[in-house]
Design an enzyme around this catalytic site. Sequence first.
Site, PDB file in Angstrom:
ATOM      1  N   ASP A   1      -7.404   6.286   7.212  1.00 34.85           N
ATOM      2  CA  ASP A   1      -7.741   4.867   7.051  1.00 34.85           C
ATOM      3  C   ASP A   1      -8.806   4.528   8.091  1.00 34.85           C
ATOM      4  OD1 ASP A   1      -7.717   2.151   6.369  1.00 34.85           O
ATOM      5  OD2 ASP A   1      -5.936   1.689   7.564  1.00 34.85           O
TER       6      ASP A   1
ATOM      7  N   ARG B   1      -1.909   0.611  -7.017  1.00 31.44           N
ATOM      8  CA  ARG B   1      -1.491  -0.669  -6.441  1.00 31.44           C
ATOM      9  C   ARG B   1      -0.947  -1.577  -7.549  1.00 31.44           C
ATOM     10  NH1 ARG B   1      -3.598  -2.307  -1.581  1.00 31.44           N
ATOM     11  NH2 ARG B   1      -2.027  -3.927  -1.846  1.00 31.44           N
TER      12      ARG B   1
ATOM     13  N   CYS C   1      -6.601   4.408   1.746  1.00 30.53           N
ATOM     14  CA  CYS C   1      -6.199   3.146   1.110  1.00 30.53           C
ATOM     15  C   CYS C   1      -7.415   2.319   0.667  1.00 30.53           C
ATOM     16  CB  CYS C   1      -5.330   2.337   2.059  1.00 30.53           C
ATOM     17  SG  CYS C   1      -6.174   1.905   3.588  1.00 30.53           S
TER      18      CYS C   1
ATOM     19  N   GLN D   1       0.838  -1.193   0.000  1.00 31.66           N
ATOM     20  CA  GLN D   1       0.000   0.000   0.000  1.00 31.66           C
ATOM     21  C   GLN D   1       0.880   1.253   0.000  1.00 31.66           C
ATOM     22  OE1 GLN D   1      -3.582   0.209   0.008  1.00 31.66           O
ATOM     23  NE2 GLN D   1      -2.958   2.278  -0.531  1.00 31.66           N
TER      24      GLN D   1
HETATM   25  N1   CP Z   1      -6.150  -1.193   0.406  1.00 32.18           N
HETATM   26  C1   CP Z   1      -6.254  -2.527   0.419  1.00 32.18           C
HETATM   27  O1   CP Z   1      -5.301  -3.244   0.747  1.00 32.18           O
HETATM   28  O2   CP Z   1      -7.457  -3.001   0.007  1.00 32.18           O
HETATM   29  P1   CP Z   1      -7.955  -4.512   0.086  1.00 32.18           P
HETATM   30  O3   CP Z   1      -8.155  -4.849   1.543  1.00 32.18           O
HETATM   31  O4   CP Z   1      -9.251  -4.502  -0.678  1.00 32.18           O
HETATM   32  O5   CP Z   1      -6.928  -5.408  -0.541  1.00 32.18           O
HETATM   33  N1  NVA Z   2      -5.984  -0.909   8.278  1.00 34.25           N
HETATM   34  C1  NVA Z   2      -6.843  -1.671   7.426  1.00 34.25           C
HETATM   35  C2  NVA Z   2      -6.340  -1.635   6.017  1.00 34.25           C
HETATM   36  C3  NVA Z   2      -7.178  -2.362   5.026  1.00 34.25           C
HETATM   37  C4  NVA Z   2      -6.603  -2.330   3.647  1.00 34.25           C
HETATM   38  C5  NVA Z   2      -6.940  -3.107   7.930  1.00 34.25           C
HETATM   39  O1  NVA Z   2      -5.914  -3.657   8.339  1.00 34.25           O
HETATM   40  O2  NVA Z   2      -8.034  -3.658   7.937  1.00 34.25           O
END
Ligand code: CP
Ligand code: NVA
Length: 301
Positions: free
Chosen positions: A220, A288, A260, A131
């Site tokens: 996030d 990505r 993200c 990410q």
């Molecule tokens: N941002 C990200 O990693 O998304 P996903 O959880 O959909 O892979």
């Molecule tokens: N911080 C979040 C990111 C998801 C892409 C998680 O770990 O669920």
Amino acid sequence: MKRDFLRVTDLDRAELHSLINRALEMKGGAGAGSCPIIGKSVGLLFEKSSTRTRVSFEVGIYQLGGQPVTMNVKDIQLGRGETVADTAKTLSRFLSAIAIRTHEHARIEEFASFASIPVINALTDDHHPCQALADLLTIVEKKGSAKGIKTAYIGDGNNVANSLIEAAALADMQLVLACPEGYGPDQNVLKECSGKLKGSITVTNDPAEAIKDADVIYTDVWVSMGQEEEAKERLKAFKGYEVNSNLLSKAAKDAIVMHCLPAYRGKEISAEVLDGPQSVVFDQAENRLHAQKALLEFLLT
Ligand code: CP
Ligand code: NVA
């Protein structure tokens, strides 16, 4: 010697810089149709849900001429108690590399220690380095360079924040994180990065202070995968940390908004900001693909 990519600092400054440049080139169409990993199979192992990571890796591997092999933990023997070591040794006989999304960071480190192929972190509880590559690519693309750019990260000091800190340290960004008391980023990550710094990384509890004149605003989710039981107390702790129009008005006029994804409108970010003109979240999601293609080429050729 195989190279793993378990956290951003597995790359040095020069490698990170050239990887981002290569991703930009690839995004621009350079090398399209060439197949640098032809005949190679790359595993994708998920112990948590994923949309972007899974699909961008599958498509990217295909575009590089390779074959993606996606595994959900529930469908393989690892989910029935086969050891990490035996799984890593076995999969190393078939695959040329593997990306893994799992819980404890120690689990992917254990896997990597037994695997004879490059292991890529596709998210752990503590890091999300793929990410961060896409985030850096997005900042460079939108702002011309990451150097000296002021980024305000508002919210949970989680895996995404930890990897952003490492990327910021290597790319000379000015990063300010605003997190509620008790929800700050990993102290070890901060300590390790302070030795690499040319830019600056600071942590505050005040979102308004963090966002002042920022060029990039990042947030996030407040409840990451695996933290569902803490949801109620987290929602309470993060009150006042929503990235909304009022907060955004304190940033630079041409600031971009990043997330993200997946996002929860009305929690960490308002709908009007996420869907507004300053939001670049879908460019960021697309990146990505380009960033991970550059990473795979770097690790496998
Ligand atoms: N941002 C990200 O990693 O998304 P996903 O959880 O959909 O892979
Ligand atoms: N911080 C979040 C990111 C998801 C892409 C998680 O770990 O669920």
